[in-house]
Design an enzyme around this catalytic site. Structure first.
Site, PDB file in Angstrom:
ATOM      1  N   CYS A 179     -28.518  47.764 -46.265  1.00  0.00           N
ATOM      2  CA  CYS A 179     -27.930  48.279 -45.027  1.00  0.00           C
ATOM      3  C   CYS A 179     -27.592  49.761 -45.165  1.00  0.00           C
ATOM      4  CB  CYS A 179     -26.683  47.472 -44.698  1.00  0.00           C
ATOM      5  SG  CYS A 179     -25.940  47.881 -43.123  1.00  0.00           S
TER       6      CYS A 179
ATOM      7  N   CYS B 193     -22.958  42.333 -44.111  1.00  0.00           N
ATOM      8  CA  CYS B 193     -22.939  43.655 -43.510  1.00  0.00           C
ATOM      9  C   CYS B 193     -23.302  43.604 -42.029  1.00  0.00           C
ATOM     10  CB  CYS B 193     -23.926  44.558 -44.262  1.00  0.00           C
ATOM     11  SG  CYS B 193     -23.955  46.250 -43.686  1.00  0.00           S
TER      12      CYS B 193
END
Length: 366
Positions: free
Chosen positions: A99, A195
């Site tokens: 991410c 995330c």
């Protein structure tokens, strides 16, 4: 309106809010940008709209422009598809690493430059310094909150265009600053979970994409202990969620995952938290990413982490011809897990990292 010099990634949380406040107070020309990286799936668990409102309020309080970008398609293609593929293969991926590399320090950085900015800022607990013409990634001063482990895939171009305004501060002081600045989210709970996906029942969430395939739970000798809902729901060393009741002839002690046979759909467990089936002295990585572009030597000693919130462990590293590394630890490591990240350090400096490919831990059932 003139272009900002720095665009701050405002998440609606206290860390990014204080990062923005510190830059604004210093006189920096800034704007805030909120990233939506997950489409609302109707579960009611995604906090994106609440977080966006908090981010708008912070930017209003600071008197800075607010921008919004939807990166959900990029997140799906660059992060989530890999996340699912790794779980389906029986590995345990770390989506926060991807991410950061694929979204926060790629698409976000591109968006900031489109707004005319020179650099980005985030609320990560890490530090960037320039030394000898090279950019170095350092641990955050608050060791309990240090996020360099998740940032080890960043390189020179990204670090040169990044500032971490709270990296030198302890978390308690960050919250105090938020209160003193009158930020409404000063007491907001820290986000956890996958995330950008938030807190939710992980097994139920993963089951939407990887349908359950029940199978046997066995001890290391192959004796059937119970049934599992799907081997990819579990990771090495895990205790929770096994739902193993009293087993005749076995002591009343917790069970831990010590192995997975994905092809045979078998989960192996043992009652020793420090089971020999979980111990490894050596591992091999996939291709390494070096923060400064190259390793310090072909062989060297340093420290390493094989999971987040772990104390760094002394090790010896050999760089292989294919770009991977072979690592041997001074002490045995518990539950070093393929798919997770190996991150190397020289003191407080992050050298780089890679996905763990294999370890020398024994494999039960074979």
């Amino acid at each position: 309106m003139s272009a900002p010099r720095t665009v701050v990634g405002v998440s609606g949380g206290v860390d990014s809010s204080v990062a923005a406040w510190l830059l604004a107070r210093s006189g920096e020309s800034i704007a805030g940008l909120f990233m939506q990286n997950w489409d609302d799936d109707g579960s009611g668990e995604c906090r994106a709209e609440e977080d966006r409102r908090d981010a708008v309020a912070v930017c209003g309080r600071l008197g800075i422009p607010f921008h919004f970008r939807d990166f959900s398609k990029q997140y799906w293609a660059g992060v989530f598809e890999h996340f699912l593929a790794e779980y389906a293969a029986g590995r345990t991926p770390n989506p926060d690493v991807l991410c950061n590399r694929e979204v926060k320090f790629k698409h976000f950085l591109d968006a900031a430059r489109e707004l005319g900015a020179e650099r980005i800022a985030t609320g990560h607990y890490a530090q960037v310094v320039e030394s000898g013409g090279r950019w170095r990634l350092l641990r955050g001063a608050d060791r309990d909150k240090d996020q360099s482990y998740f940032l080890h895939q960043l390189g020179q171009a990204q670090l040169a265009a990044t500032v971490f305004p709270i990296g030198h501060l302890p978390k308690a002081q960050v919250r105090q600053m938020a209160r003193e600045a009158g930020l409404a989210n000063h007491a907001k709970k820290d986000s956890t979970g996958i995330c950008f996906i938030g807190e939710r029942d992980f097994r139920e969430f993963l089951g939407r994409y990887l349908p359950a395939q029940p199978g046997e739970i066995r001890d290391p000798d192959g004796v059937r202990i119970g049934m599992h809902p799907g081997v990819f729901y579990f990771t090495l060393g895990q205790r929770e969620g096994l739902n193993i009741g009293g087993v005749r002839g076995r002591q009343a002690a917790p069970w831990y995952v010590v192995g997975k046979d994905v092809a045979g759909n078998v989960l192996y467990v043992d009652q020793d938290r420090d089971s020999p089936w979980l111990q490894s002295h050596a591992l091999r990585s996939e291709a390494m990413h070096w923060v400064e572009g190259a390793p310090p030597a072909t062989t060297f000693d340093c420290t390493a982490q094989v999971r987040y919130r772990q104390q760094e462990e002394p090790c010896h590293v050999r760089v292989e011809e294919d770009g991977s590394v072979s690592v041997r630890f001074v002490r045995a490591q518990r539950a070093a897990t393929p798919g997770q990240s190996l991150v190397l350090y020289d003191g407080v400096a992050c050298l780089g990292g890679a996905v763990i490919d294999s370890t020398d831990a024994p494999s039960p059932g074979r």
